[in-house]
Every structure is written in C-alpha cells, then in structure tokens.
Write a protein that holds these residues in place. Structure first.
Motif, PDB file in Angstrom:
ATOM      1  N   GLY A 128     -18.401  45.208  26.296  1.00 42.76           N
ATOM      2  CA  GLY A 128     -18.638  45.638  24.923  1.00 42.76           C
ATOM      3  C   GLY A 128     -19.230  44.521  24.076  1.00 42.76           C
ATOM      4  N   LEU A 129     -18.541  44.147  23.025  1.00 41.42           N
ATOM      5  CA  LEU A 129     -18.990  43.059  22.158  1.00 41.42           C
ATOM      6  C   LEU A 129     -18.855  41.691  22.817  1.00 41.42           C
ATOM      7  N   GLY A 130     -18.118  41.620  23.902  1.00 41.20           N
ATOM      8  CA  GLY A 130     -17.999  40.358  24.633  1.00 41.20           C
ATOM      9  C   GLY A 130     -17.076  39.348  23.990  1.00 41.20           C
ATOM     10  N   LEU A 131     -15.972  39.808  23.428  1.00 42.73           N
ATOM     11  CA  LEU A 131     -15.044  38.896  22.758  1.00 42.73           C
ATOM     12  C   LEU A 131     -14.444  37.890  23.734  1.00 42.73           C
ATOM     13  N   VAL A 132     -14.140  38.325  24.937  1.00 43.47           N
ATOM     14  CA  VAL A 132     -13.585  37.421  25.948  1.00 43.47           C
ATOM     15  C   VAL A 132     -14.634  36.394  26.350  1.00 43.47           C
ATOM     16  N   GLY A 133     -15.829  36.883  26.642  1.00 42.68           N
ATOM     17  CA  GLY A 133     -16.910  35.977  27.007  1.00 42.68           C
ATOM     18  C   GLY A 133     -17.232  34.983  25.910  1.00 42.68           C
ATOM     19  N   GLU A 134     -17.211  35.438  24.681  1.00 50.61           N
ATOM     20  CA  GLU A 134     -17.476  34.548  23.545  1.00 50.61           C
ATOM     21  C   GLU A 134     -16.424  33.446  23.476  1.00 50.61           C
ATOM     22  N   HIS A 135     -15.173  33.819  23.691  1.00 52.49           N
ATOM     23  CA  HIS A 135     -14.080  32.837  23.699  1.00 52.49           C
ATOM     24  C   HIS A 135     -14.310  31.778  24.783  1.00 52.49           C
TER      25      HIS A 135
END
Length: 157
Positions: free
Chosen positions: A46-53
């Motif tokens: 999705g928005l990639g919150l995990v990846g961004e972290h």
C-alpha cells in the motif's frame, strides 16, 4: 479485505497531523530483526509505511499494483528513499531471489515471497518470520506464537 487507497491516505495523514506514530511499538521492535544494509522487498504494501520505516537502514523496494497508493505516498513522503514498483507481486520473476527479506501483509503472497527472498519472509499481519530453511515445508501462519517473543519459525514442527 484490503483497504482502499483513499482511506489509507486519510488515516496516515491524520496520524501525521496528530503527531502519532505510523507503526505500532510492537511493529517497530519486530522490524529490528532486519539488519542494517540489507535489501527489503515489500509486497502489497500500500502506502509502504513499513518500507518507509526501514528505508533509513535498508534498501527498500515497494511493490503494489494500485497506482493511487504511489500518488499518495509521494505527497506524504516527498523525500522517500523507497523504490516504487507499480506492478502486481505475481508479475515478479520468481527465478531470482530479489531481496534479503520480503515483507508481506497478506498471506496470499506467502508462496511467492518464499521464492523471492534470500533470507526470510516477514509476515506483518501476525508478526512472524518464516526462515529460508523452511521454504519447502508447510508453515502454520494462522496463529502467532503465544510466548510474547518475536515469533521465529525454526522448522521444529
């Protein structure tokens, strides 16, 4: 069932506006198992919150087939280091192990993730890890470990 991009966008923007964390403390601690300098592929993120972290300490690729997520994430994270891949996870070649870790949020991607990872699959929906050594074995992904520790499947089933 997967959320719509508009709802994820609104929820994430509300958290940012209220100064809230985008991931839970439990998720942040769990993701500490990923070593610095490794490569990560997030499937259906999705928005990639995990990846961004993770992007501050790992090379991250985000794969999602919903283009609207990428439009929103560029507004939310304009200086993101995450590489975006606007394709279905099923379109990725499973002949190559693309990343050290593959993160999934939905069990439907487990089999493809096992073929794409060099080390482990990270199952974010129940906070567990499937090690590469158990790639060809059946893995019980429906029930998280109950000992309170990070669940790590070591093949001792």
């Amino acid at each position: 069932m997967r959320n719509r991009p508009e709802l994820d966008n609104a929820s994430t923007r509300a958290k940012i506006a209220n100064g809230e964390k985008l991931l839970t403390d439990e998720q942040i601690v769990f993701l500490g198992a990923i070593e610095n300098g490794t490569s990560v592929l997030e499937l259906g993120g999705g928005l990639g919150l995990v990846g961004e972290h993770l992007s501050e300490r790992a090379s991250v690729k985000l794969c999602d087939d919903e283009r609207l997520y990428f439009t929103y994430r560029r507004q939310i994270f304009p200086k993101s280091k995450v590489t975006e891949m606007n394709i279905s996870p099923y379109a990725l070649s499973t002949n190559n192990r693309l990343s050290d870790y593959v993160i999934i949020h939905n069990p439907e991607f487990l089999e493809i993730a096992k073929k794409l990872t060099k080390k482990s699959v990270i199952l974010m929906y129940n906070l567990s890890i499937v090690d590469l050594e158990v790639k060809n074995e059946a893995v019980d992904i429906d029930s998280p470990k109950d000992n309170g520790d990070v669940a790590k499947d070591d093949g001792d089933k």
